[in-house]
Write a protein that holds these residues in place. Structure first.
Motif, PDB file in Angstrom:
ATOM      1  N   ASP A   1       0.849  -1.188   0.000  1.00 41.22           N
ATOM      2  CA  ASP A   1       0.000   0.000   0.000  1.00 41.22           C
ATOM      3  C   ASP A   1       0.888   1.241   0.000  1.00 41.22           C
ATOM      4  O   ASP A   1       1.068   1.892   1.018  1.00 41.22           O
ATOM      5  N   ARG A   2       1.424   1.582  -1.170  1.00 35.59           N
ATOM      6  CA  ARG A   2       2.410   2.666  -1.274  1.00 35.59           C
ATOM      7  C   ARG A   2       1.721   4.023  -1.308  1.00 35.59           C
ATOM      8  O   ARG A   2       0.744   4.212  -2.012  1.00 35.59           O
ATOM      9  N   ARG A   3       2.309   4.929  -0.564  1.00 35.12           N
ATOM     10  CA  ARG A   3       1.799   6.291  -0.492  1.00 35.12           C
ATOM     11  C   ARG A   3       2.877   7.278  -0.950  1.00 35.12           C
ATOM     12  O   ARG A   3       4.047   6.908  -1.071  1.00 35.12           O
ATOM     13  N   PHE A   4       2.487   8.519  -1.132  1.00 30.13           N
ATOM     14  CA  PHE A   4       3.474   9.523  -1.530  1.00 30.13           C
ATOM     15  C   PHE A   4       4.598   9.657  -0.496  1.00 30.13           C
ATOM     16  O   PHE A   4       5.738   9.957  -0.841  1.00 30.13           O
TER      17      PHE A   4
ATOM     18  N   TYR B   1      -4.468  16.653  -3.600  1.00 29.79           N
ATOM     19  CA  TYR B   1      -4.834  15.924  -4.815  1.00 29.79           C
ATOM     20  C   TYR B   1      -4.233  16.625  -6.038  1.00 29.79           C
ATOM     21  O   TYR B   1      -3.668  15.974  -6.929  1.00 29.79           O
TER      22      TYR B   1
ATOM     23  N   LEU C   1      -1.664  10.201   0.484  1.00 27.24           N
ATOM     24  CA  LEU C   1      -2.323   9.758  -0.746  1.00 27.24           C
ATOM     25  C   LEU C   1      -1.644   8.510  -1.318  1.00 27.24           C
ATOM     26  O   LEU C   1      -0.417   8.370  -1.253  1.00 27.24           O
ATOM     27  N   ALA C   2      -2.455   7.632  -1.901  1.00 23.75           N
ATOM     28  CA  ALA C   2      -1.922   6.459  -2.589  1.00 23.75           C
ATOM     29  C   ALA C   2      -1.097   6.924  -3.789  1.00 23.75           C
ATOM     30  O   ALA C   2      -1.494   7.847  -4.503  1.00 23.75           O
TER      31      ALA C   2
ATOM     32  N   SER D   1      -0.718   5.968  -6.681  1.00 23.70           N
ATOM     33  CA  SER D   1      -1.151   5.238  -7.870  1.00 23.70           C
ATOM     34  C   SER D   1      -2.443   5.803  -8.436  1.00 23.70           C
ATOM     35  O   SER D   1      -3.233   6.432  -7.721  1.00 23.70           O
ATOM     36  N   ARG D   2      -2.590   5.571  -9.728  1.00 18.99           N
ATOM     37  CA  ARG D   2      -3.847   5.852 -10.430  1.00 18.99           C
ATOM     38  C   ARG D   2      -4.205   4.572 -11.161  1.00 18.99           C
ATOM     39  O   ARG D   2      -3.463   4.122 -12.032  1.00 18.99           O
TER      40      ARG D   2
ATOM     41  N   ALA E   1      -0.527  15.983  -6.086  1.00 19.93           N
ATOM     42  CA  ALA E   1      -0.251  14.628  -6.590  1.00 19.93           C
ATOM     43  C   ALA E   1      -0.363  14.593  -8.115  1.00 19.93           C
ATOM     44  O   ALA E   1       0.444  13.955  -8.798  1.00 19.93           O
TER      45      ALA E   1
ATOM     46  N   MET F   1       1.523   2.820 -10.905  1.00 19.91           N
ATOM     47  CA  MET F   1       2.124   3.359  -9.687  1.00 19.91           C
ATOM     48  C   MET F   1       3.251   4.314 -10.033  1.00 19.91           C
ATOM     49  O   MET F   1       3.855   4.232 -11.113  1.00 19.91           O
TER      50      MET F   1
END
Lengths: 328, 328, 328
Positions: free
Chosen positions: A25-28, A311, A79-80, A82-83, A314, A87
């Motif tokens: 679960d990678r975040r910024f 957001y 924030l994750a 990824s979109r 990101a 990633m």
């Protein structure tokens, strides 16, 4: 220019602690790399905070924007990364420059230091994302980019124009683009105002811009001809620029979505509009500096505006990177 | 009719002080002209406040709308008197009639006085913008316009229908359009309900209107056929009217944008929708009275709804004037 | 299965008192029928509250969703039982099952009881609307519907995916759809994620879903291809399902419209988008269970989110009934 100025002038952002139960679960936050540890390899974007609202105060506005960089940073870190299934690559670095020290410094001193820092970061080949601060944050950013560009373009996403005359105290949050226009040392090609609202900008300011060859896209016009069309026109208007600065004033977004700003506007862009603007302007290869300004946490509602700004941050980072990957 | 009733029945709005640094930075406050000083020449719009929420209380609603006129006035005064490069002309007067005195008066008494005032203003050739107050504010406005029209048309922008039966106490904020329909002295041609929401209006009230030849455009239908189409249809529906009254209930706008109202609706028009409605209806030459009602500052969030109402007020004034300039 | 479990496990919702002046002014409250008084004839929808936020707490979120069922119920009861001139028919029953007792019970115990109740209600031929609670509310709902379906389809309207791994404590508000996928006793055909936001869902969770044949419609994609198109595609994706469960997480809606949720998202669906989703998915004949979850009254602004959820609840009921009338 020496990157040493960054550590000299900045302190770390407050640490962010994130509760996670899955390693994937990678975040910024996982991509943050202190500037001192950055090796200069791999794709990277520099992140700098400017916690100052002196320019807002000088402009007669309500203080609070000084708390903005830490608020956006904390929301961004969570924030994750990824979109959809895509990633941020493991090789990516979000180069954490920290927040500028501002206590006891005049606004002019802060601006001079900020210009030095951003010039150094650009000189190191980095794209730069600056979290303001009042809208005066944009002035040293534009000057820094101008110093390494032959033809500077600026896109100001804003309910207002910010070409007021500086006061007796000097620069303020309503004057950056006039100062930029009147600065003869700056190789300014064109300022594009995007989202100017009816009854929120003075006619003589619109004329000031138009008479000097700059562009004003009002919200009314944008709605008539479509944002898609306007963004295409802007790409043409800035086609000759080798340095593009995107300045995103959070008050360009309707206050329902962005209540926590210095000067709220009841109407304005939606978050989706603003995302479309970011994805289009930051994709332009000449875009190297972006700032997100005028968030005011004191008037925010349950961190709504900080989350929205995060957001957008990101999306700026993602778009810088996506573009970089295409180029390499 | 004598304009003397205005000064007899009204007190000035609270003064608004605006900080400005540039003389050319013209605001709506600069166009305010007390009725007593108005010379009757040049384009003009009359502005009247009705600080009453007795009709809301009678309707079982939450009080607070009495604070609305002063809140809208203060926000309007600060707005720039321009759209793009176009400014309000120097010859324009925003004729400031002040706020009606309401203390110690019954709602019926307030309504009677208001009808006298608006009739006098219309008689003086003025277009009239009234800042309510509960939605009962619309009743004396419509009656005043009817008194100088052969065929009255009313456009009610509202989440609700406001054709309830008056209570034992009499008129209330939910009953104005029924009272208008049932008033045989009024030469009513057609009421157009615009923005009625599902589950917010009673079926027997819709039938009450339809059976009498009035029109109900629900939000669902508007979204299906487009607001543009509906506004064209309304222009046709009101084509025979020589007097048109636009009544704008702030609860027609989704509560995200307009939280400060007596009866908030979670869904509704966007600010841009409402601006489109104003620009289209007020442009009709027969439109001479507009009211903005049901703002409730006690439930507002950082003045968001007051700012939005002020933007609409500015747009009403601008559209009145633009139309006037075309005609002269 | 015996409907006796409902009265055993539930208590009545707090009574709602509505001020009315006209007998014909019918509201949803007028259609409420306690389950004990329901005769089993006429069109009907069952309404059940699950006042639990233990799943949110386990997921590291902020508690408050336990207050959601009562808040939605109170707002729903007040809504007019009509759209335009169409009313809910007098023969319709909104079968009021009350709220589950949760005090002193583990989340697992609550889930087991809820599954029993919903299975019994479905067995009685009722369509079921469940007011949560955390998003874990969806798990027993899906299991109950699966127990009487050969091929279960789930549409999750959500900013997030909710396929996290259960923690050491067990189920939580972020894990229901993973648990459903991994439950071999469930005849799951397909989960459709609708509204997943960029930077709000982890890439490995998207892959987890896609690799198992499920569908993820991100908000970005929906905006690119249009919601209308996506809803058509979903109807096709679920064409083989004989049981469809719609789960509506209020955080799928932009926080401007839905501030009172456990995990707000700055961007998201508009109320009109969500209404379109409800009208399309609930119209599918196989749709028999709907839940509305993650409302958190502690963070609501003047009941804005509760009112919105009540509007959605009304639309679910209306669409169930309209469909029923077409079939009978």
């Amino acid at each position: 220019m020496d990157l040493g100025v960054v550590s000299e002038y900045c302190v770390p952002f407050p640490a962010v602690h994130i509760h996670r139960t899955e390693a994937e679960d990678r975040r910024f936050v996982d991509y943050l790399c202190p500037l001192s540890e950055w090796m200069g390899n791999g794709p990277a974007v520099a992140l700098l905070g400017v916690p100052s609202d002196e320019g807002v105060r000088r402009n007669g506005g309500r203080p609070g924007a000084a708390g903005s960089p830490a608020a956006i940073y904390a929301a961004l870190a969570r924030l994750a990364a990824s979109r959809g299934t895509a990633m941020l690559p493991a090789s990516f670095s979000l180069v954490d420059c920290g927040m500028m020290r501002t206590e006891g410094l005049s606004l002019e001193h802060i601006h001079a230091r900020q210009q030095q820092i951003v010039t150094a970061l650009l000189g190191a080949g980095l794209r730069v994302l600056v979290l303001g601060g009042g809208h005066d944050t944009a002035l040293p950013n534009a000057r820094a980019l101008a110093s390494c560009s032959k033809r500077l373009g600026v896109v100001n996403v804003d309910a207002h124009l910010d070409v007021r005359v500086p006061t007796a105290e000097g620069s303020h949050s309503g004057s950056p683009f006039r100062e930029l226009i009147e600065d003869e040392t700056v190789s300014l090609h064109r300022i594009v105002e995007l989202g100017t609202q009816s009854f929120a900008a003075s006619a003589h300011h619109v004329r000031f811009l138009l008479e000097r060859g700059h562009v004003v896209w009002t919200l009314d016009t944008i709605r008539t001809v479509s944002l898609e069309h306007v963004l295409g026109a802007i790409a043409t208007e800035l086609a000759e620029c080798d340095g593009i600065h995107l300045s995103l004033d959070m008050d360009a977004i309707a206050s329902a979505y962005a209540p926590g700003v210095s000067a709220p506007a009841s109407d304005g862009f939606s978050p989706a509009d603003c995302a479309q603007i970011i994805e289009r302007i930051v994709a332009l290869p000449a875009c190297r500096v972006v700032d997100i300004v005028e968030l005011n946490p004191l008037y925010d509602v349950d961190n709504r505006t900080a989350r929205l700004a995060a957001y957008f941050a990101a999306l700026v980072i993602w778009t810088f990177l996506h573009r970089a990957e295409q180029c390499h």
